[in-house]
Design a protein around this motif. Structure first.
Motif, short mmCIF file in Angstrom:
data_model
loop_
_atom_site.label_atom_id
_atom_site.label_comp_id
_atom_site.label_asym_id
_atom_site.label_seq_id
_atom_site.Cartn_x
_atom_site.Cartn_y
_atom_site.Cartn_z
N LEU A 1 0.85 -1.18 0.00
CA LEU A 1 0.00 0.00 0.00
C LEU A 1 0.89 1.24 0.00
CD1 LEU A 1 -2.80 1.39 0.26
CD2 LEU A 1 -2.46 1.31 2.76
N ILE A 2 0.79 2.04 -1.06
CA ILE A 2 1.57 3.28 -1.16
C ILE A 2 0.73 4.41 -0.58
CG2 ILE A 2 2.72 4.89 -2.70
CD1 ILE A 2 3.08 2.60 -4.67
N ARG A 3 1.29 5.05 0.44
CA ARG A 3 0.59 6.14 1.12
C ARG A 3 1.37 7.43 0.89
NH1 ARG A 3 -3.10 6.37 5.36
NH2 ARG A 3 -2.99 4.10 5.68
N ALA A 4 0.77 8.37 0.14
CA ALA A 4 1.46 9.62 -0.18
C ALA A 4 0.48 10.60 -0.77
CB ALA A 4 2.60 9.36 -1.17
N ASN A 5 0.87 11.87 -0.74
CA ASN A 5 0.05 12.92 -1.34
C ASN A 5 0.33 13.02 -2.84
OD1 ASN A 5 -1.24 13.78 1.06
ND2 ASN A 5 0.60 14.92 1.65
N ARG B 1 5.44 4.49 2.58
CA ARG B 1 5.14 5.91 2.66
C ARG B 1 6.19 6.69 1.88
NH1 ARG B 1 6.94 10.17 5.19
NH2 ARG B 1 5.52 11.91 5.64
N LEU B 2 5.74 7.60 1.01
CA LEU B 2 6.66 8.40 0.21
C LEU B 2 6.87 9.76 0.87
CD1 LEU B 2 5.33 7.71 -3.40
CD2 LEU B 2 6.84 6.33 -1.96
N PRO B 3 8.10 10.25 0.88
CA PRO B 3 8.38 11.54 1.53
C PRO B 3 7.79 12.70 0.73
CG PRO B 3 10.34 10.74 0.41
CD PRO B 3 9.33 9.63 0.33
N ALA B 4 7.29 13.70 1.44
CA ALA B 4 6.80 14.92 0.80
C ALA B 4 8.00 15.79 0.42
CB ALA B 4 5.87 15.67 1.74
N GLU C 1 10.17 17.18 3.14
CA GLU C 1 11.07 16.22 3.78
C GLU C 1 12.31 15.97 2.94
OE1 GLU C 1 8.82 12.83 5.79
OE2 GLU C 1 7.36 13.58 4.33
N ARG C 2 12.29 16.43 1.71
CA ARG C 2 13.42 16.23 0.79
C ARG C 2 14.16 17.56 0.60
NH1 ARG C 2 11.16 13.83 -4.57
NH2 ARG C 2 13.38 14.02 -5.04
N TYR C 3 14.42 18.23 1.70
CA TYR C 3 15.03 19.57 1.64
C TYR C 3 16.33 19.55 0.84
CZ TYR C 3 17.13 23.97 3.16
OH TYR C 3 17.72 25.21 3.19
N GLY C 4 17.14 18.52 1.04
CA GLY C 4 18.41 18.45 0.35
C GLY C 4 18.30 18.27 -1.15
#
Length: 400
Positions: free
Chosen positions: A205-209, A324-327, A330-333
């Motif tokens: 189950l992929i949970r992400a926006n 869960r995929l990062p928003a 969360e990927r500032y770098g």
């Protein structure tokens, strides 16, 4: 991938193949192009900063194919003969601007070198080249510890090549160039999680926006867990006719047999349609195809916090593993790397850059929720950029 439509006369769900899948779509030729070099430099520069190195580089054995440098991911005799017929040469990707040699002040006696071995799904590992690193002057490096750290960097380069193979394959199969850009901790952890999930057979189950890369994640899972010739079938629950879930799933299963079924937006299903999905999986999970489960089921929600009935949540918790995929926040770098990648893609004439004030504004804004919004902002900037540098005021006009 398939599309579903409703027949005009009887309203029965029909599945129609859009992309015919065959073994020729497997990417054995991986182009060493601008995006590949950019991604490799991101990893090398991060290693230089983290490990206190002077420089780092990779040297790759490439074949000139149709006028372009390519990595040839060989897995049979025919490929080896093809490689031998082409012009094989060393190609360098360095943390320095020039890529025609490892680096200017390269000292062989004090440099560290590790092999880059690419492991194919079948067959022996293939030597693609080497990772070379030079310690900074005056910095005492413990050889054993530095070698261990560089081995992790080499693994990261190899994973990038594997991801790039999947990306290049997706361009041919799916007709797009969607893939993750960057080297943030969140993205590296996501890669590791996908590798773990690909080894199992349970539903995912992929949970992400929206805009987080759910389709990219599903394709990656498929490519890592299924053979080259296995089909990847995708369907959106928003397009399903109420009451037809059982017959739709049966049609999807027919096409996906031996491969992957990606069912998107399952939170759009009614309780009865979700029950049909449960019944389908309980039946499909017991069927086998060529020694494996007949279908790999991947599901996704329309958003990270999409509401589900308690019984649905309980069933998913028992029968599916969550990814869960990062928003984007969360990927500032990855923000600068993403922006620079899209600048190269959308620049109408010469590539432009942002002033440091504009970069700080981009990194601090809350108006960019996902990658698609960032991509759209850069596309607008490419239309108004009058010079080599875009000011904070020009960027603000795009973000507002």
């Amino acid at each position: 991938m398939i599309a579903l439509f409703q027949a005009a006369m009887n309203h029965k769900p029909v599945a129609r193949a859009i992309h015919k899948f065959n073994q020729s779509t497997s990417a054995k030729w991986v182009p060493v192009n601008k995006s590949f070099i950019t991604l490799s430099k991101i990893i090398l520069r991060a290693a230089v900063d983290r490990l206190g190195l002077a420089h780092a580089a990779i040297t790759l054995r490439c074949v000139t194919h149709q006028g372009y440098h390519h990595l040839l991911l060989v897995n049979d005799t025919q490929d080896l003969q093809l490689a031998a017929a082409g012009k094989v040469e060393e190609f360098f990707i360095s943390t320095q601007e020039a890529n025609n040699s490892p680096f200017e002040d390269f000292i062989a006696e004090t440099a560290f070198s590790l092999p880059l071995n690419f492991k194919l799904p079948q067959g022996q590992p293939q030597r693609l080249g080497y990772l070379v690193a030079q310690a900074a002057p005056g910095v005492e490096a413990k050889p054993a510890q530095l070698t261990k750290e560089l081995a992790l960097v080499a693994d990261e380069i190899i994973r990038t090549i594997g991801r790039y193979q999947t990306r290049y394959r997706a361009i041919h199969i799916y007709g797009d160039q969607s893939y993750w850009i960057g080297n943030s901790k969140a993205l590296r952890q996501l890669d590791q999680r996908i590798d773990q999930l690909a080894k199992g057979t349970q539903p995912v189950l992929i949970r992400a926006n929206k805009g987080s890369g759910k389709v990219i994640a599903a394709r990656s899972l498929h490519c890592l867990s299924r053979a080259d010739t296995a089909p990847f079938i995708e369907s959106d629950c928003n397009e399903w006719e109420e009451g037809a879930a059982a017959s739709i799933l049966q049609s999807l299963h027919t096409y996906a047999n031996g491969g992957t079924l990606f069912v998107r937006n399952i939170d759009a299903l009614s309780s009865s349609s979700f029950q049909a999905l449960r019944n389908f999986w309980l039946k499909a999970a017991n069927a086998r195809f060529d020694g494996t489960y007949s279908v790999r089921l991947i599901m996704s929600l329309s958003s990270e916090d999409a509401p589900l009935a308690s019984s649905q949540s309980q069933w998913l918790a028992q029968h599916a593993l969550e990814l869960r995929l990062p928003a984007l926040r969360e990927r500032y770098g990855d923000l600068r790397d993403l922006a620079q990648f899209y600048i190269r893609e959308f620049a109408l004439t010469a590539e432009f850059d942002l002033t440091e004030e504009a970069w700080q504004l981009l990194e601090s804004t809350d108006s960019l929720v996902d990658v698609e919004q960032l991509k759209a902002a850069i596309q607008k900037l490419s239309l108004i950029a009058n010079g080599a540098l875009v000011s904070a005021e020009e960027l603000r006009s795009v973000l507002d």
